[in-house]
Design a protein around this motif. Structure first.
Motif, PDB file in Angstrom:
ATOM      1  N   TYR A 179      -3.172 -10.958  22.598  1.00 32.25           N
ATOM      2  CA  TYR A 179      -3.956 -12.168  22.855  1.00 32.25           C
ATOM      3  C   TYR A 179      -4.213 -12.919  21.552  1.00 32.25           C
ATOM      4  N   GLU A 180      -4.623 -12.206  20.514  1.00 35.85           N
ATOM      5  CA  GLU A 180      -4.905 -12.843  19.217  1.00 35.85           C
ATOM      6  C   GLU A 180      -3.649 -13.456  18.617  1.00 35.85           C
ATOM      7  N   ALA A 181      -2.525 -12.769  18.719  1.00 36.22           N
ATOM      8  CA  ALA A 181      -1.262 -13.293  18.180  1.00 36.22           C
ATOM      9  C   ALA A 181      -0.853 -14.567  18.922  1.00 36.22           C
TER      10      ALA A 181
ATOM     11  N   GLU B 145      -6.183   4.250  28.067  1.00 34.03           N
ATOM     12  CA  GLU B 145      -6.776   2.950  28.386  1.00 34.03           C
ATOM     13  C   GLU B 145      -7.220   2.204  27.126  1.00 34.03           C
ATOM     14  N   LYS B 146      -7.751   2.930  26.140  1.00 31.78           N
ATOM     15  CA  LYS B 146      -8.201   2.289  24.897  1.00 31.78           C
ATOM     16  C   LYS B 146      -7.029   1.692  24.126  1.00 31.78           C
ATOM     17  N   LYS B 147      -5.903   2.394  24.101  1.00 34.59           N
ATOM     18  CA  LYS B 147      -4.715   1.880  23.417  1.00 34.59           C
ATOM     19  C   LYS B 147      -4.197   0.625  24.114  1.00 34.59           C
ATOM     20  N   LYS B 148      -4.215   0.654  25.432  1.00 35.63           N
ATOM     21  CA  LYS B 148      -3.753  -0.495  26.202  1.00 35.63           C
ATOM     22  C   LYS B 148      -4.644  -1.705  25.933  1.00 35.63           C
ATOM     23  N   GLU B 149      -5.959  -1.499  25.930  1.00 33.40           N
ATOM     24  CA  GLU B 149      -6.902  -2.586  25.656  1.00 33.40           C
ATOM     25  C   GLU B 149      -6.705  -3.136  24.247  1.00 33.40           C
ATOM     26  N   ALA B 150      -6.486  -2.249  23.280  1.00 34.16           N
ATOM     27  CA  ALA B 150      -6.266  -2.685  21.900  1.00 34.16           C
ATOM     28  C   ALA B 150      -4.974  -3.496  21.784  1.00 34.16           C
ATOM     29  N   ALA B 151      -3.935  -3.042  22.463  1.00 34.10           N
ATOM     30  CA  ALA B 151      -2.656  -3.758  22.439  1.00 34.10           C
ATOM     31  C   ALA B 151      -2.792  -5.122  23.103  1.00 34.10           C
ATOM     32  N   GLU B 152      -3.515  -5.197  24.195  1.00 33.22           N
ATOM     33  CA  GLU B 152      -3.728  -6.474  24.876  1.00 33.22           C
ATOM     34  C   GLU B 152      -4.523  -7.434  23.999  1.00 33.22           C
ATOM     35  N   ARG B 153      -5.537  -6.918  23.309  1.00 31.62           N
ATOM     36  CA  ARG B 153      -6.339  -7.741  22.398  1.00 31.62           C
ATOM     37  C   ARG B 153      -5.470  -8.276  21.257  1.00 31.62           C
ATOM     38  N   GLU B 154      -4.628  -7.394  20.708  1.00 29.73           N
ATOM     39  CA  GLU B 154      -3.746  -7.777  19.615  1.00 29.73           C
ATOM     40  C   GLU B 154      -2.757  -8.863  20.067  1.00 29.73           C
TER      41      GLU B 154
ATOM     42  N   HIS C 215      -2.391 -22.162  18.139  1.00 28.86           N
ATOM     43  CA  HIS C 215      -3.099 -22.980  17.151  1.00 28.86           C
ATOM     44  C   HIS C 215      -2.107 -23.618  16.179  1.00 28.86           C
ATOM     45  N   ILE C 216      -1.124 -22.850  15.718  1.00 29.39           N
ATOM     46  CA  ILE C 216      -0.105 -23.369  14.803  1.00 29.39           C
ATOM     47  C   ILE C 216       0.706 -24.464  15.490  1.00 29.39           C
ATOM     48  N   HIS C 217       1.136 -24.210  16.717  1.00 27.02           N
ATOM     49  CA  HIS C 217       1.896 -25.211  17.459  1.00 27.02           C
ATOM     50  C   HIS C 217       1.073 -26.494  17.625  1.00 27.02           C
ATOM     51  N   ASP C 218      -0.184 -26.344  18.004  1.00 28.91           N
ATOM     52  CA  ASP C 218      -1.056 -27.510  18.192  1.00 28.91           C
ATOM     53  C   ASP C 218      -1.240 -28.283  16.894  1.00 28.91           C
TER      54      ASP C 218
END
Length: 106
Positions: free
Chosen positions: A13-15, A2-11, A21-24
């Motif tokens: 989301y940030e990407a 579960e921790k790996k999944k949460e970390a991957a989802e956070r990563e 932001h770049i597109h905008d």
């Protein structure tokens, strides 16, 4: 786990947030320089086959350097580097571009 999944989802989301932001920022630059109707069209416009992409390489190089200075370097932003060819080919002055970029990337 579960921790790996949460970390991957956070990563992810940030990407995606950074890409948005770049597109905008590019859209804001385009609208500032060419207006809300024509500006966005130039983000993905390419010359006809056989035509040069860039007519003024000094302008193009300065445009990319200006973007990197105010907005930071990003491999995702490479997607939009053709836009700077369109900007230079349209005869936009560097001071106009600098003003648009600095405003978009504050």
């Amino acid at each position: 786990s579960e921790k790996k999944k949460e970390a991957a989802e956070r990563e992810l989301y940030e990407a995606l947030k950074k890409r948005a932001h770049i597109h905008d920022a590019f859209k804001a630059i385009a609208v500032h320089l060419f207006g809300k109707h024509e500006g966005p069209k130039l983000l993905n416009q390419f010359p006809e086959p056989g035509q040069p992409v860039v007519h003024d390489w000094d302008c193009y190089k300065t445009s990319v350097e200006t973007y990197n200075k105010y907005c930071g370097r990003s491999t995702y932003a490479l997607k939009y580097m053709g836009f700077f060819a369109n900007v230079c080919n349209a005869g936009v002055r560097i001071h106009q571009l600098t003003q648009a970029v600095s405003k978009a990337c504050r």
